[in-house]
Design an enzyme around this catalytic site. Structure first.
Site, short mmCIF file in Angstrom:
data_model
loop_
_atom_site.label_atom_id
_atom_site.label_comp_id
_atom_site.label_asym_id
_atom_site.label_seq_id
_atom_site.Cartn_x
_atom_site.Cartn_y
_atom_site.Cartn_z
N SER A 175 -3.35 0.75 -3.04
CA SER A 175 -2.90 2.14 -2.85
C SER A 175 -2.57 2.73 -4.21
O SER A 175 -3.43 2.77 -5.09
CB SER A 175 -1.69 2.18 -1.90
OG SER A 175 -1.36 3.51 -1.57
N THR A 176 -1.32 3.14 -4.45
CA THR A 176 -0.95 3.76 -5.72
C THR A 176 -1.27 2.83 -6.89
O THR A 176 -0.84 1.68 -6.90
CB THR A 176 0.55 4.10 -5.74
OG1 THR A 176 0.87 4.85 -4.57
CG2 THR A 176 0.92 4.90 -6.97
N HIS A 202 -6.31 3.64 -0.53
CA HIS A 202 -5.72 4.82 0.10
C HIS A 202 -6.08 6.07 -0.70
O HIS A 202 -5.60 6.27 -1.81
CB HIS A 202 -4.20 4.69 0.18
CG HIS A 202 -3.74 3.60 1.08
ND1 HIS A 202 -2.48 3.03 0.98
CD2 HIS A 202 -4.36 2.94 2.10
CE1 HIS A 202 -2.35 2.09 1.91
NE2 HIS A 202 -3.47 2.03 2.60
N MET A 295 2.33 1.35 -2.77
CA MET A 295 3.60 1.56 -2.09
C MET A 295 3.46 1.18 -0.62
O MET A 295 2.42 1.37 -0.02
CB MET A 295 3.99 3.04 -2.21
CG MET A 295 5.41 3.36 -1.79
SD MET A 295 6.65 2.69 -2.92
CE MET A 295 6.23 3.56 -4.44
N ASP A 298 1.23 -1.86 3.90
CA ASP A 298 -0.10 -1.95 4.50
C ASP A 298 -0.83 -3.19 4.01
O ASP A 298 -0.86 -3.48 2.81
CB ASP A 298 -0.91 -0.70 4.16
CG ASP A 298 -2.18 -0.57 5.00
OD1 ASP A 298 -2.24 -1.17 6.08
OD2 ASP A 298 -3.11 0.13 4.56
#
Length: 354
Positions: A175-176, A202, A295, A298
């Protein structure tokens, strides 16, 4: 509680006011100033020393990309970019991430988004998250030589040369900070790598294709945005399209991509959990799962399902190299991760398992 001090950079007075109002409504955030372009931002940073900066990509005099580069050279700190939805906008956003931006927000419409309230919660959340990142890792943008012989990515739902015995797969969730991490991991795989790689990063719709094209130009393997119904090939990495879940299913002896818009999971679509869970239902396949920077949690539930198959080696990125240690930390806390590796060692570890 210490508040996060934020500087808002946008050439539109309307946008500066709107974003300020959104952020000021959260008691954890303090907007300490605004700037109308990159030059103004650099001056304000010297004076105000903000914790986080929101920055428009397109601005006169000095745009967001140039300002970001100067910030990372002189005053490194988390920068969240605001981007348009155009193809040019997505490419510039990815360039910003390559140059150290921690995250981005997609404007819902045009340079001046009168309906910015639609993403109010996203703006607040991403600013709060930016205040938690490992800033030291943003200081040095990853430099990888782009290959001159960029391949044309082809997708054929009828594979003329299918991999008859597809018994291994690598699955990655991020993600991030993920685009930068992928840019370091994927180029280390050789062109003839013996398994397909499936990736959930993401990102909203429109950005994953640009990311895939960017990575394809840096890698020996082929990198592409996944398409519904295509058969997986060894030596190819497939990135789930933004806004859609990606599932893998077995058809005979082959593996195929299934793209759908089923229910959002953990606030995400695509979701790492959905990908991992789909692979856990395939019998007779060896899996290497990797959870990198991001973050939230998931991927952890999906990892539990994968591990129940008994045919999985699980890798998590270390705290030392994660831009955000949320997703890897959650995975490690399941006690099902086999190896915790620094980002630069992940590909080497995967290749040693082949």
């Amino acid at each position: 509680m210490t508040k996060i001090n934020v500087l808002i950079v946008d050439d539109s007075a309307f946008m500066r006011k709107l974003i300020s109002n959104f952020l000021q409504e959260d008691s954890r955030i303090n907007v300490i100033g605004t700037a109308r372009n990159g030059i103004d931002a650099l001056n304000k940073i010297e004076i105000l020393n903000p914790d986080v900066i929101t920055m428009d990509v397109e601005m006169p005099e000095m745009n967001g990309i140039e300002a970001l580069q100067r910030i990372m050279n002189k005053h490194p700190r988390p920068v969240v970019m605001l981007s348009s939805t155009t193809i040019e906008g997505t490419d510039k956003t990815l360039l910003a991430i390559q140059n150290g931006a921690v995250d981005f927000i997609q404007k819902p419409s045009g340079p001046i988004s009168i309906n910015l309230h639609l993403i109010k919660n996203e703006i607040v959340t991403k600013v709060l998250n930016a205040g938690k990142v490992n800033v030291t890792l943003l200081k040095s943008p990853i430099k990888i030589q782009e290959k001159s012989n960029t391949r044309i990515v082809e997708c054929s739902k009828i594979d003329l040369e299918p991999n008859k015995n597809m018994n291994k797969i690598v699955c990655i969730g991020a993600s991030t900070g993920g685009p930068r991490a992928l840019q370091q991991v994927l180029p280390q795989f050789p062109k003839n790598y013996s398994a397909p790689i499936v990736i959930v990063q993401h990102m909203p719709a429109g950005f994953t294709k640009s990311l895939a094209n960017r990575l394809n130009g840096l890698c020996n393997i082929t990198v592409k945005e996944a398409e519904d119904g295509e058969m997986l090939k060894a030596g190819t990495a497939y990135i789930a399209p933004g806004g859609y879940h990606m599932k893998i299913k077995k058809i005979g002896t082959m593996l195929a991509v299934n793209i759908d818009e089923s229910e959002i999971r953990n606030g995400h679509r695509p979701s790492v959990d959905v990908l991992f869970e789909s692979i856990s239902e395939i019998k007779g396949i060896q899996t290497i799962s990797i959870i990198m920077t991001g973050m939230g949690t998931d991927g952890s539930s999906g990892l539990i399902k994968l591990k129940q198959t008994g045919q999985v080696v699980s890798i998590a990125e270390s705290k030392e190299t994660s831009i955000v240690f949320g997703m890897p930390k959650a995975a490690i806390e399941t006690n099902l991760v086999d190896k915790v590796e620094n980002l630069e060692d992940i590909a080497r570890t995967v290749l040693s398992l082949s």
